[in-house]
Design a protein around this motif. Structure first.
Motif, PDB file in Angstrom:
ATOM      1  N   GLY A  35     -94.441-101.430  41.567  1.00 44.20           N
ATOM      2  CA  GLY A  35     -93.413-100.681  42.496  1.00 44.20           C
ATOM      3  C   GLY A  35     -93.738-100.813  43.838  1.00 44.20           C
ATOM      4  N   TRP A  36     -95.024-100.307  43.929  1.00 41.08           N
ATOM      5  CA  TRP A  36     -95.639 -99.991  45.203  1.00 41.08           C
ATOM      6  C   TRP A  36     -95.605-101.438  45.970  1.00 41.08           C
ATOM      7  CZ3 TRP A  36     -99.983-101.604  48.203  1.00 41.08           C
ATOM      8  CH2 TRP A  36    -100.138-100.935  49.133  1.00 41.08           C
ATOM      9  N   VAL A  37     -96.296-102.346  45.312  1.00 41.53           N
ATOM     10  CA  VAL A  37     -96.554-103.662  45.968  1.00 41.53           C
ATOM     11  C   VAL A  37     -95.185-104.157  46.381  1.00 41.53           C
ATOM     12  CG1 VAL A  37     -97.424-106.054  45.533  1.00 41.53           C
ATOM     13  CG2 VAL A  37     -98.696-104.085  44.701  1.00 41.53           C
ATOM     14  N   SER A  38     -94.109-104.192  45.565  1.00 38.46           N
ATOM     15  CA  SER A  38     -92.929-104.747  45.922  1.00 38.46           C
ATOM     16  C   SER A  38     -92.406-104.154  46.845  1.00 38.46           C
ATOM     17  CB  SER A  38     -92.192-104.692  44.613  1.00 38.46           C
ATOM     18  OG  SER A  38     -90.737-104.868  45.070  1.00 38.46           O
ATOM     19  N   GLY A  39     -92.634-102.864  46.946  1.00 38.67           N
ATOM     20  CA  GLY A  39     -91.951-102.159  48.254  1.00 38.67           C
ATOM     21  C   GLY A  39     -92.744-102.565  49.518  1.00 38.67           C
ATOM     22  N   LEU A  76    -102.979-109.619  41.242  1.00 42.25           N
ATOM     23  CA  LEU A  76    -101.901-108.674  40.552  1.00 42.25           C
ATOM     24  C   LEU A  76    -100.530-109.155  40.239  1.00 42.25           C
ATOM     25  CD1 LEU A  76    -102.104-105.066  42.529  1.00 42.25           C
ATOM     26  CD2 LEU A  76    -101.767-105.512  40.073  1.00 42.25           C
ATOM     27  N   MET A  77     -99.828-109.786  41.052  1.00 43.99           N
ATOM     28  CA  MET A  77     -98.679-110.419  40.862  1.00 43.99           C
ATOM     29  C   MET A  77     -98.616-111.659  39.567  1.00 43.99           C
ATOM     30  SD  MET A  77     -96.853-110.198  44.769  1.00 43.99           S
ATOM     31  CE  MET A  77     -95.235-110.435  44.080  1.00 43.99           C
ATOM     32  N   LEU A  78     -99.642-112.526  39.983  1.00 47.77           N
ATOM     33  CA  LEU A  78     -99.868-113.624  39.140  1.00 47.77           C
ATOM     34  C   LEU A  78    -100.102-113.280  37.834  1.00 47.77           C
ATOM     35  CD1 LEU A  78    -101.665-116.449  41.447  1.00 47.77           C
ATOM     36  CD2 LEU A  78     -99.279-116.329  40.551  1.00 47.77           C
ATOM     37  N   GLY A  79    -101.009-112.174  37.700  1.00 50.30           N
ATOM     38  CA  GLY A  79    -101.383-111.629  36.392  1.00 50.30           C
ATOM     39  C   GLY A  79    -100.236-110.835  35.531  1.00 50.30           C
ATOM     40  N   GLU A  80     -99.316-110.327  36.520  1.00 46.80           N
ATOM     41  CA  GLU A  80     -97.940-109.801  35.778  1.00 46.80           C
ATOM     42  C   GLU A  80     -97.111-111.259  35.152  1.00 46.80           C
ATOM     43  OE1 GLU A  80     -97.060-107.420  34.559  1.00 46.80           O
ATOM     44  OE2 GLU A  80     -98.873-106.182  35.093  1.00 46.80           O
ATOM     45  N   LEU A  81     -96.911-112.054  36.099  1.00 45.93           N
ATOM     46  CA  LEU A  81     -96.037-113.266  35.715  1.00 45.93           C
ATOM     47  C   LEU A  81     -96.714-113.825  34.587  1.00 45.93           C
ATOM     48  CD1 LEU A  81     -94.940-114.871  39.265  1.00 45.93           C
ATOM     49  CD2 LEU A  81     -93.604-113.292  37.419  1.00 45.93           C
ATOM     50  N   GLN A  82     -98.065-113.696  34.570  1.00 44.58           N
ATOM     51  CA  GLN A  82     -98.555-114.561  33.379  1.00 44.58           C
ATOM     52  C   GLN A  82     -98.332-113.905  31.753  1.00 44.58           C
ATOM     53  OE1 GLN A  82    -102.653-115.260  34.185  1.00 44.58           O
ATOM     54  NE2 GLN A  82    -102.347-116.512  35.760  1.00 44.58           N
ATOM     55  N   LYS A  83     -98.108-112.842  31.947  1.00 48.38           N
ATOM     56  CA  LYS A  83     -97.863-111.874  30.620  1.00 48.38           C
ATOM     57  C   LYS A  83     -96.342-112.546  30.019  1.00 48.38           C
ATOM     58  CE  LYS A  83     -99.934-107.552  32.076  1.00 48.38           C
ATOM     59  NZ  LYS A  83     -99.781-106.142  32.284  1.00 48.38           N
ATOM     60  N   PRO A  84     -96.555-112.779  28.888  1.00 47.99           N
ATOM     61  CA  PRO A  84     -95.327-113.477  28.429  1.00 47.99           C
ATOM     62  C   PRO A  84     -94.261-112.076  28.116  1.00 47.99           C
ATOM     63  CG  PRO A  84     -97.244-113.258  26.774  1.00 47.99           C
ATOM     64  CD  PRO A  84     -97.671-112.727  28.128  1.00 47.99           C
ATOM     65  N   ILE A 114     -90.288-106.252  37.647  1.00 51.11           N
ATOM     66  CA  ILE A 114     -90.263-105.860  38.981  1.00 51.11           C
ATOM     67  C   ILE A 114     -90.660-107.093  39.967  1.00 51.11           C
ATOM     68  CG2 ILE A 114     -91.478-104.457  40.688  1.00 51.11           C
ATOM     69  CD1 ILE A 114     -91.338-102.000  38.814  1.00 51.11           C
ATOM     70  N   VAL A 115     -91.852-107.567  39.594  1.00 53.84           N
ATOM     71  CA  VAL A 115     -92.623-108.684  40.467  1.00 53.84           C
ATOM     72  C   VAL A 115     -91.391-109.808  40.406  1.00 53.84           C
ATOM     73  CG1 VAL A 115     -94.225-110.330  40.247  1.00 53.84           C
ATOM     74  CG2 VAL A 115     -94.838-107.944  39.774  1.00 53.84           C
ATOM     75  N   ARG A 116     -90.888-110.101  39.104  1.00 50.02           N
ATOM     76  CA  ARG A 116     -89.859-111.035  39.324  1.00 50.02           C
ATOM     77  C   ARG A 116     -88.712-111.039  40.267  1.00 50.02           C
ATOM     78  NH1 ARG A 116     -89.067-113.456  33.491  1.00 50.02           N
ATOM     79  NH2 ARG A 116     -88.243-111.204  33.050  1.00 50.02           N
ATOM     80  N   GLN A 117     -87.958-109.901  40.022  1.00 48.00           N
ATOM     81  CA  GLN A 117     -87.132-109.291  40.901  1.00 48.00           C
ATOM     82  C   GLN A 117     -87.288-109.481  42.405  1.00 48.00           C
ATOM     83  OE1 GLN A 117     -85.757-105.638  39.402  1.00 48.00           O
ATOM     84  NE2 GLN A 117     -84.059-106.660  38.203  1.00 48.00           N
ATOM     85  N   THR A 118     -88.661-109.115  42.546  1.00 47.55           N
ATOM     86  CA  THR A 118     -88.932-109.066  44.244  1.00 47.55           C
ATOM     87  C   THR A 118     -89.077-110.758  44.523  1.00 47.55           C
ATOM     88  OG1 THR A 118     -90.534-107.225  43.588  1.00 47.55           O
ATOM     89  CG2 THR A 118     -90.888-108.630  45.563  1.00 47.55           C
ATOM     90  N   ARG A 178     -86.856-115.148  47.681  1.00 43.37           N
ATOM     91  CA  ARG A 178     -86.302-116.615  47.673  1.00 43.37           C
ATOM     92  C   ARG A 178     -84.935-116.413  48.274  1.00 43.37           C
ATOM     93  NH1 ARG A 178     -86.014-118.504  42.376  1.00 43.37           N
ATOM     94  NH2 ARG A 178     -83.736-118.444  42.724  1.00 43.37           N
ATOM     95  N   LYS A 179     -84.131-115.412  47.688  1.00 49.86           N
ATOM     96  CA  LYS A 179     -82.640-115.496  48.130  1.00 49.86           C
ATOM     97  C   LYS A 179     -82.620-115.188  49.785  1.00 49.86           C
ATOM     98  CE  LYS A 179     -80.246-114.235  44.184  1.00 49.86           C
ATOM     99  NZ  LYS A 179     -79.576-113.073  43.150  1.00 49.86           N
ATOM    100  N   LYS A 180     -83.540-114.494  50.193  1.00 49.62           N
ATOM    101  CA  LYS A 180     -83.653-114.165  51.586  1.00 49.62           C
ATOM    102  C   LYS A 180     -83.993-115.490  52.483  1.00 49.62           C
ATOM    103  CE  LYS A 180     -84.508-111.268  55.141  1.00 49.62           C
ATOM    104  NZ  LYS A 180     -83.553-110.252  55.981  1.00 49.62           N
ATOM    105  N   VAL A 181     -84.852-116.278  51.779  1.00 52.49           N
ATOM    106  CA  VAL A 181     -85.292-117.504  52.494  1.00 52.49           C
ATOM    107  C   VAL A 181     -84.266-118.423  52.556  1.00 52.49           C
ATOM    108  CG1 VAL A 181     -86.701-119.376  52.519  1.00 52.49           C
ATOM    109  CG2 VAL A 181     -87.905-117.105  51.922  1.00 52.49           C
ATOM    110  N   VAL A 182     -83.436-118.565  51.563  1.00 48.52           N
ATOM    111  CA  VAL A 182     -82.470-119.433  51.495  1.00 48.52           C
ATOM    112  C   VAL A 182     -81.460-118.945  52.506  1.00 48.52           C
ATOM    113  CG1 VAL A 182     -80.173-120.268  50.127  1.00 48.52           C
ATOM    114  CG2 VAL A 182     -82.641-120.055  48.882  1.00 48.52           C
ATOM    115  N   GLY A 183     -80.723-117.946  52.615  1.00 49.81           N
ATOM    116  CA  GLY A 183     -79.983-117.330  53.418  1.00 49.81           C
ATOM    117  C   GLY A 183     -80.335-117.529  55.000  1.00 49.81           C
ATOM    118  N   LEU A 184     -81.868-117.505  55.124  1.00 47.72           N
ATOM    119  CA  LEU A 184     -82.134-117.583  56.688  1.00 47.72           C
ATOM    120  C   LEU A 184     -81.942-119.025  56.939  1.00 47.72           C
ATOM    121  CD1 LEU A 184     -85.281-115.181  56.836  1.00 47.72           C
ATOM    122  CD2 LEU A 184     -83.141-115.443  58.285  1.00 47.72           C
TER     123      LEU A 184
END
Lengths: 212, 212
Positions: A70-74, A114-122, A130-134, A139-145
């Motif tokens: 949560g801290w990282v995401s924020g 940290l983030m890659l490690g979380e994504l690697q967990k099945p 949290i990481v995924r939603q971030t 990505r949506k922000k980038v598409v919008g821009l």
DNA sequence: GGGAAGAAAGTAATTAATTGCTTTATTTTG
DNA sequence: CAAAATAAAGCAATTAATTACTTTCTTCCC
């Protein structure tokens, strides 16, 4: 008799302060250690506590990881998005975001791990969610821009915005992996502008219109 | 009395066969499990052996990981480079490499986890060294092809080849991370051409020469 | 060839060390 | 002194690796 061993550090602190200190300690430790091998004892030692004392401030290890995510995401979202909002032109926003993101990682080299490690967990635990939603929000922000840039006429109209967003995040990923391979995370910010310049060339509005 | 429980499988097999079977089992298991959490018991079970029997074929777990890293490196390099050598034009080689790489990952979804997991380790063990050298060699190959493309006139002359190589690997990374976020590694090959098309646009020789 | 001899490959059980977490005891503070 | 926070010791579970032993395969000699 024996006075405090660490004179300048108050021995007792509020749970709130201990929590934030612990989270920052974890982020710090991830810069030099695989998150999966981080033990509660090592974390406690970094904060300056005994291992058992950690569980006065976090109910268990999973909740600690959740707080860290949560801290990282924020932090990532606020710092990067804020930088994007400081520009009018979408292409300039994208560049500012890119550099801010790389700078953030450069200041906290453990975060990709940290983030890659979380994504690697099945398992779909709270931290991974949290990481995924971030990332999805990013990505949506980038598409919008990108779409805004097309409307503004600064980005080529026929572009594949979804693919461009993936390539945007990939450019950062590539930079990070390159840093991990070479072992030098410090030179990231130095290389970042070169990468973005190349990336931007892929969707730049080609000024081949010699109407005047 | 009781005949063999698995009639077509000889109960005793050579160390050589067991080794390759174990390596493939690890790669297979990494598709659905974090490599860091892979236990020798789980691996042995997948191969069809007892946990202890594993150590008849590998002296310890580290050497097993080393063998896995070597296998991955060899397979990736040979399959991807072979595809590159089948084309004359450098830009076509790059595209073929890109698609072959994504195809290889699509066939072995655990491999990104494996390689990233190794890179995340701070210790410079043999397995990490293999992964790192593989990536370095890969990047040099890409740089070489880019320079060849410039000589051939198919790639813009003023390009930053080092940055383009980082972006090339980043494009694959972004694709993989995107797959991990969405949970669908199967659709990788479908998206890959779109990403490469965009990537290629960043260094394409602009045909803005209306001399005729 | 056929049958001992021994090497190779298997299992089940055990070991020492480490893990996350709990519990007990001690210290500090107001 | 009493409440609260910390430190230290302990616990159950898990890990890689080793052990003691059995089974299968190979080889070599008469």
């Amino acid at each position: 008799m024996a006075t405090a061993r660490t004179p300048d550090k108050r021995p007792y602190q509020s749970t709130e302060l201990r929590q934030s200190a612990t989270i920052e300690a974890v982020v710090q430790l991830c810069a030099e250690q695989d998150p999966a091998t981080l033990t509660t004892a090592r974390i406690a030692d970094e904060v300056g506590l005994s291992q058992g004392a950690l569980f006065k401030h976090f109910p268990n290890k999973n909740r600690l990881w959740e707080s860290v995510a949560g801290w990282v995401s924020g932090q990532l979202t606020s710092q990067v998005f804020r930088e994007a909002d400081r520009h009018e032109q979408a292409d300039q926003s994208l560049e500012a975001m890119f550099l801010a993101h790389v700078g953030f990682i450069s200041r906290h080299p453990g975060i990709p791990r940290l983030m890659l490690g979380e994504l690697q967990k099945p398992s779909n635990g709270p931290a991974k969610t949290i990481v995924r939603q971030t990332l999805v929000r990013y990505r949506k922000k980038v598409v919008g821009l990108l779409q805004l840039g097309i409307e503004q006429g600064h980005i080529a109209a026929g572009i594949d915005t979804e693919a461009a967003a993936v390539l945007y995040l990939g450019a950062i990923q590539g930079l990070v992996v390159q840093g991990m391979v070479s072992g030098e995370m410090a030179t990231l910010e130095q290389t970042a502008p070169r990468i973005f310049k190349l990336y931007a060339a892929s969707f730049q509005e080609i000024p081949n219109d010699p109407k005047k």
